[in-house]
Motif scaffolding. Structure first.
Motif, PDB file in Angstrom:
ATOM      1  N   TRP A 417      -0.813 -13.554  -3.194  1.00  0.00           N
ATOM      2  CA  TRP A 417       0.443 -12.949  -2.773  1.00  0.00           C
ATOM      3  C   TRP A 417       0.137 -11.804  -1.795  1.00  0.00           C
ATOM      4  CZ3 TRP A 417      -0.847 -14.425  -7.657  1.00  0.00           C
ATOM      5  CH2 TRP A 417      -0.020 -15.377  -8.281  1.00  0.00           C
ATOM      6  N   THR A 418       0.901 -11.695  -0.742  1.00  0.00           N
ATOM      7  CA  THR A 418       0.678 -10.632   0.246  1.00  0.00           C
ATOM      8  C   THR A 418       1.981  -9.884   0.527  1.00  0.00           C
ATOM      9  OG1 THR A 418       1.104 -12.120   2.116  1.00  0.00           O
ATOM     10  CG2 THR A 418      -1.183 -11.902   1.379  1.00  0.00           C
ATOM     11  N   GLY A 419       1.841  -8.601   0.853  1.00  0.00           N
ATOM     12  CA  GLY A 419       2.990  -7.773   1.180  1.00  0.00           C
ATOM     13  C   GLY A 419       3.151  -7.588   2.675  1.00  0.00           C
ATOM     14  N   GLU A 420       4.123  -6.789   3.042  1.00  0.00           N
ATOM     15  CA  GLU A 420       4.359  -6.468   4.445  1.00  0.00           C
ATOM     16  C   GLU A 420       3.374  -5.389   4.905  1.00  0.00           C
ATOM     17  OE1 GLU A 420       6.528  -7.922   6.525  1.00  0.00           O
ATOM     18  OE2 GLU A 420       6.981  -9.328   4.878  1.00  0.00           O
ATOM     19  N   PRO A 421       3.065  -5.353   6.207  1.00  0.00           N
ATOM     20  CA  PRO A 421       2.184  -4.295   6.714  1.00  0.00           C
ATOM     21  C   PRO A 421       2.795  -2.909   6.492  1.00  0.00           C
ATOM     22  CG  PRO A 421       2.427  -6.065   8.325  1.00  0.00           C
ATOM     23  CD  PRO A 421       3.444  -6.319   7.252  1.00  0.00           C
ATOM     24  N   HIS A 422       1.934  -1.922   6.261  1.00  0.00           N
ATOM     25  CA  HIS A 422       2.365  -0.538   6.113  1.00  0.00           C
ATOM     26  C   HIS A 422       2.247   0.149   7.481  1.00  0.00           C
ATOM     27  CE1 HIS A 422       2.632  -0.325   1.675  1.00  0.00           C
ATOM     28  NE2 HIS A 422       1.695  -1.260   1.713  1.00  0.00           N
ATOM     29  N   PRO A 423       3.362   0.376   8.166  1.00  0.00           N
ATOM     30  CA  PRO A 423       3.290   0.918   9.529  1.00  0.00           C
ATOM     31  C   PRO A 423       2.537   2.238   9.625  1.00  0.00           C
ATOM     32  CG  PRO A 423       5.512   0.174   9.001  1.00  0.00           C
ATOM     33  CD  PRO A 423       4.733   0.140   7.730  1.00  0.00           C
ATOM     34  N   GLY A 424       2.735   3.111   8.644  1.00  0.00           N
ATOM     35  CA  GLY A 424       2.061   4.406   8.681  1.00  0.00           C
ATOM     36  C   GLY A 424       0.940   4.541   7.683  1.00  0.00           C
ATOM     37  N   LEU A 447      -8.628 -14.864 -16.758  1.00  0.00           N
ATOM     38  CA  LEU A 447      -8.025 -14.594 -15.457  1.00  0.00           C
ATOM     39  C   LEU A 447      -8.662 -13.354 -14.854  1.00  0.00           C
ATOM     40  CD1 LEU A 447      -4.293 -14.974 -16.556  1.00  0.00           C
ATOM     41  CD2 LEU A 447      -5.683 -16.728 -15.429  1.00  0.00           C
ATOM     42  N   TYR A 448      -8.714 -13.309 -13.522  1.00  0.00           N
ATOM     43  CA  TYR A 448      -9.284 -12.164 -12.818  1.00  0.00           C
ATOM     44  C   TYR A 448      -8.336 -11.788 -11.685  1.00  0.00           C
ATOM     45  CZ  TYR A 448     -13.118 -13.947 -15.502  1.00  0.00           C
ATOM     46  OH  TYR A 448     -13.870 -14.404 -16.556  1.00  0.00           O
ATOM     47  N   ALA A 449      -7.866 -10.556 -11.749  1.00  0.00           N
ATOM     48  CA  ALA A 449      -6.901 -10.081 -10.758  1.00  0.00           C
ATOM     49  C   ALA A 449      -7.595  -9.128  -9.795  1.00  0.00           C
ATOM     50  CB  ALA A 449      -5.734  -9.388 -11.447  1.00  0.00           C
ATOM     51  N   TYR A 450      -7.365  -9.323  -8.500  1.00  0.00           N
ATOM     52  CA  TYR A 450      -7.973  -8.503  -7.456  1.00  0.00           C
ATOM     53  C   TYR A 450      -6.880  -7.973  -6.537  1.00  0.00           C
ATOM     54  CZ  TYR A 450     -11.704 -11.769  -8.824  1.00  0.00           C
ATOM     55  OH  TYR A 450     -12.578 -12.557  -9.535  1.00  0.00           O
ATOM     56  N   LEU A 451      -6.955  -6.689  -6.234  1.00  0.00           N
ATOM     57  CA  LEU A 451      -6.042  -6.095  -5.263  1.00  0.00           C
ATOM     58  C   LEU A 451      -6.839  -5.756  -4.010  1.00  0.00           C
ATOM     59  CD1 LEU A 451      -3.165  -5.076  -4.656  1.00  0.00           C
ATOM     60  CD2 LEU A 451      -3.890  -2.840  -5.530  1.00  0.00           C
ATOM     61  N   TYR A 452      -6.387  -6.286  -2.861  1.00  0.00           N
ATOM     62  CA  TYR A 452      -7.102  -6.104  -1.602  1.00  0.00           C
ATOM     63  C   TYR A 452      -6.266  -5.333  -0.582  1.00  0.00           C
ATOM     64  CZ  TYR A 452     -10.508  -9.660  -3.072  1.00  0.00           C
ATOM     65  OH  TYR A 452     -11.470 -10.368  -3.738  1.00  0.00           O
ATOM     66  N   ASP A 453      -6.978  -4.645   0.284  1.00  0.00           N
ATOM     67  CA  ASP A 453      -6.443  -4.008   1.478  1.00  0.00           C
ATOM     68  C   ASP A 453      -6.802  -4.946   2.628  1.00  0.00           C
ATOM     69  OD1 ASP A 453      -6.203  -2.564   3.840  1.00  0.00           O
ATOM     70  OD2 ASP A 453      -7.444  -0.884   3.206  1.00  0.00           O
ATOM     71  N   ILE A 454      -5.779  -5.573   3.261  1.00  0.00           N
ATOM     72  CA  ILE A 454      -5.999  -6.651   4.222  1.00  0.00           C
ATOM     73  C   ILE A 454      -5.631  -6.203   5.636  1.00  0.00           C
ATOM     74  CG2 ILE A 454      -5.354  -9.023   4.858  1.00  0.00           C
ATOM     75  CD1 ILE A 454      -6.857  -8.942   2.274  1.00  0.00           C
ATOM     76  N   ASP A 455      -6.520  -6.483   6.602  1.00  0.00           N
ATOM     77  CA  ASP A 455      -6.187  -6.164   7.993  1.00  0.00           C
ATOM     78  C   ASP A 455      -5.433  -7.324   8.634  1.00  0.00           C
ATOM     79  OD1 ASP A 455      -8.023  -8.123   8.775  1.00  0.00           O
ATOM     80  OD2 ASP A 455      -9.585  -6.694   9.355  1.00  0.00           O
ATOM     81  N   ARG A 456      -5.119  -7.190   9.925  1.00  0.00           N
ATOM     82  CA  ARG A 456      -4.268  -8.206  10.589  1.00  0.00           C
ATOM     83  C   ARG A 456      -4.976  -9.540  10.762  1.00  0.00           C
ATOM     84  NH1 ARG A 456      -4.932  -8.459  16.246  1.00  0.00           N
ATOM     85  NH2 ARG A 456      -6.518  -7.024  17.064  1.00  0.00           N
ATOM     86  N   HIS A 457      -6.312  -9.565  10.586  1.00  0.00           N
ATOM     87  CA  HIS A 457      -7.052 -10.815  10.702  1.00  0.00           C
ATOM     88  C   HIS A 457      -7.238 -11.500   9.352  1.00  0.00           C
ATOM     89  CE1 HIS A 457      -7.922  -9.734  14.831  1.00  0.00           C
ATOM     90  NE2 HIS A 457      -8.447  -8.589  14.432  1.00  0.00           N
ATOM     91  N   ALA A 494      -2.915   2.297   8.610  1.00  0.00           N
ATOM     92  CA  ALA A 494      -1.686   1.851   9.258  1.00  0.00           C
ATOM     93  C   ALA A 494      -1.851   0.408   9.741  1.00  0.00           C
ATOM     94  CB  ALA A 494      -1.356   2.770  10.435  1.00  0.00           C
ATOM     95  N   GLY A 495      -0.833  -0.396   9.469  1.00  0.00           N
ATOM     96  CA  GLY A 495      -0.850  -1.791   9.887  1.00  0.00           C
ATOM     97  C   GLY A 495      -1.467  -2.739   8.891  1.00  0.00           C
ATOM     98  N   HIS A 496      -2.153  -2.228   7.873  1.00  0.00           N
ATOM     99  CA  HIS A 496      -2.731  -3.088   6.846  1.00  0.00           C
ATOM    100  C   HIS A 496      -1.694  -3.408   5.776  1.00  0.00           C
ATOM    101  CE1 HIS A 496      -7.314  -2.436   7.539  1.00  0.00           C
ATOM    102  NE2 HIS A 496      -6.646  -2.394   8.683  1.00  0.00           N
ATOM    103  N   ARG A 497      -1.961  -4.432   5.004  1.00  0.00           N
ATOM    104  CA  ARG A 497      -1.065  -4.827   3.920  1.00  0.00           C
ATOM    105  C   ARG A 497      -1.864  -5.064   2.648  1.00  0.00           C
ATOM    106  NH1 ARG A 497       0.012 -11.148   5.095  1.00  0.00           N
ATOM    107  NH2 ARG A 497      -1.890 -11.587   6.276  1.00  0.00           N
TER     108      ARG A 497
END
Length: 536
Positions: A417-424, A447-457, A494-497
């Motif tokens: 699951w992914t969220g919207e980019p954080h503009p600021g 089960l293994y849950a991972y939270l990631y900081d994702i760039d535009r690529h 900024a810009g990551h989701r």
């Protein structure tokens, strides 16, 4: 097998050659130096404990005493560098000793049991009898195993008025069996090192034997006696000044148990959380090198044992350093670390024009319910928690996080699951929580849950994670999972989701997922699936 012991003997011989030499004092010291001596101290049950006794010179009157039990599989040499500084700069009488069962000390490894606590009290007795130590000013400090023994001793012996616990534990069962999931790499490391450097006692041998059979019963039975959280009433009653130093990525003793203990403890306290893995945040300081944790610990002891008016009593006691890099931030308590939180609802994983793989959304406005998404269990994906010690150290020293290429995460074997980019940008600050409905095809499922900081690529950095094992559930029936991930402070640029990945295999843990099994993720109308993100 004999190489480590040979190296220790050589090191001990070198220490003995200079044991009576006086070390130079620092420029701002009021003393003249410190003497180091190798001593034998009687321990509980008639065993001998081998210790390095560091005595300051040039100081008059009784000195505050610091007792330092060595870490797991290490010797009394571990703290000599730090102890020398504490002695000649501040006038502490320091005793650094090898814990029973390891290296040059007698006895067997008892896993911080009652024998270890009795040993620590006997070391205090010896120091009060054989040195010019002040019985009213006694502290204990240690890394890892030494931290656990220090806390447990403070609960049993009210002579201990201050404690420094670095990379320790407060709940042994939660450390090694988090959410009923065995921490495989941690357990194997502890067992292997104990056999290489020590003599395991009956309790450890029983735990190991049953663990090899898949039975963690002995660990759970013996854990309360070896956990400071179970001794909280005694600690709150005596009220020693406790400072905790810990790393966000500690792979042996996860940070969440330390924040829980810190919140529940009512005496004088300080909490420092920083990047790193097990013991990497303070290891160099133990050798006497400059180190933030040891510097803060010295000020802590100076204030509580020497009465120094150094500002410790007026400072915010909670200090956190972002795992993503940056400066320290201070707070009056742990609750204040998380000022806000955002509920992100999990949407149905599906394909779209912009994402050909099945991906769900993390949506703020309203719950997304009525969907179900099934994956194959028993095979891992490219989402992983990393390697014990190595991954956290890379994050700390090289700013290289545990990564993932989100497009390469197999959607047949994981929910994404992914969220919207954080503009600021945004700062995650605290412990994210996941509520998810799962339907397994077997009675047990990991089960293994991972939270990631994702760039535009689509390239991601692991922010935090957590394992969870369902046990004794009914196959084919939905079950609710409430999972609190490990606490962290992380700056999302900024810009990551954000991205949440849940799969069924992770090399760090021993799981219950098997090939041929399946698990479905869902969000029923009466119990929507949600990721709650705390922010500063």
């Amino acid at each position: 097998m004999h190489a480590p012991r040979t190296l220790l003997a050589t090191a001990l011989a070198s220490i003995l050659l200079v044991s009576n030499l006086t070390l130079p004092a620092s420029a701002d010291s009021t003393g003249t130096g410190a003497e180091v001596a190798y001593r034998t101290i009687p321990g509980h049950g008639g065993i001998d404990l081998k210790a390095m006794v560091i005595t300051p010179t040039g100081y008059e009157g009784p000195r505050p005493l610091l007792v330092m039990p060595a870490a797991w599989s290490t010797s009394n040499l571990l703290y000599v560098g730090a102890a020398e500084r504490l002695a000649y700069e501040s006038g502490y009488q320091v005793v650094s000793y090898t814990s029973r069962g390891f290296w040059d000390s007698g006895g067997e490894v008892e896993v911080a049991g009652p024998e270890d606590v009795a040993d620590a009290s006997m070391v205090i007795d010896w120091a009060l009898r054989e040195t010019d130590a002040d019985p009213e000013r006694i502290g204990m400090a240690g890394i890892s195993y030494g931290a656990g023994i220090s806390l447990l001793t403070a609960a049993a012996d009210d002579r201990v008025r201050a404690v420094g616990a670095m990379s320790g534990w407060t709940d042994l069962a939660e450390s090694l069996y988090t959410n009923e999931t065995i921490s495989y790499q941690a357990v194997e490391l502890l067992l292997t090192s104990a056999h290489l450097t020590g003599r395991p006692g009956d309790a450890l041998l029983e735990m190991e034997s049953e663990y090899r059979k898949g039975n963690v019963g002995p660990v759970l039975e013996l854990s309360p006696e070896r956990s400071a959280m179970a001794k909280l009433d005694a600690l709150n009653a005596s009220g020693p000044a406790i400072m905790i130093g810990h790393a966000w990525n500690d792979g042996i003793f996860p940070a969440s148990q330390l924040t829980d203990f810190y919140k529940a403890y009512t005496g004088p306290k300080r909490l420092m959380l920083s990047p790193g893995d097990h013991a990497t945040s303070e290891a160099f300081g133990a050798f006497g090198l400059p180190n933030e944790t040891w510097r803060s610990l010295t000020r802590w002891f100076d204030h509580h044992l020497r009465g120094a008016a150094n500002g410790v009593g007026s400072e915010d006691p909670v200090r956190v350093k972002p795992n993503s890099g940056g400066d320290w931030a201070s707070y009056p308590d742990w609750t204040s670390v998380s000022e806000h939180e955002t509920a992100l609802h999990l949407g149905e994983p599906k394909r779209s024009w912009t994402d050909w793989q099945r991906t769900g959304g993390l949506i703020e406005d309203e719950p997304r319910t009525g969907w179900e998404y099934q994956v194959r269990a028993g095979i891992g994906t490219t989402a992983e928690s990393g390697t014990l010690l190595l991954s956290g150290a890379l994050q700390q020293f090289a700013d290289i996080p545990t990564g993932v290429a989100l497009p390469l995460v197999d959607r047949r074997r994981a929910g994404v699951w992914t969220g919207e980019p954080h503009p600021g940008g945004t700062r995650i600050s605290g412990a994210p929580r996941v509520r998810l409905t799962v339907t397994p095809t077997d009675t047990e499922q990991s089960l293994y849950a991972y939270l990631y900081d994702i760039d535009r690529h689509g390239i991601g950095s692991l922010v935090t994670h957590k394992p969870y094992t369902l046990r004794d559930v009914e196959p084919g029936q939905p079950a609710s999972v409430d999972l609190r991930m490990e606490p962290v402070v992380w700056d999302v640029p900024a810009g990551h989701r954000l991205a949440l990945v849940v799969d069924t295999r992770d090399a760090r843990y021993t799981g219950e997922s098997a090939l041929g099994e399946r698990v479905a993720f869902g969000s029923p109308a009466g119990d929507p699936s949600t990721l709650t993100v705390p922010t500063a």
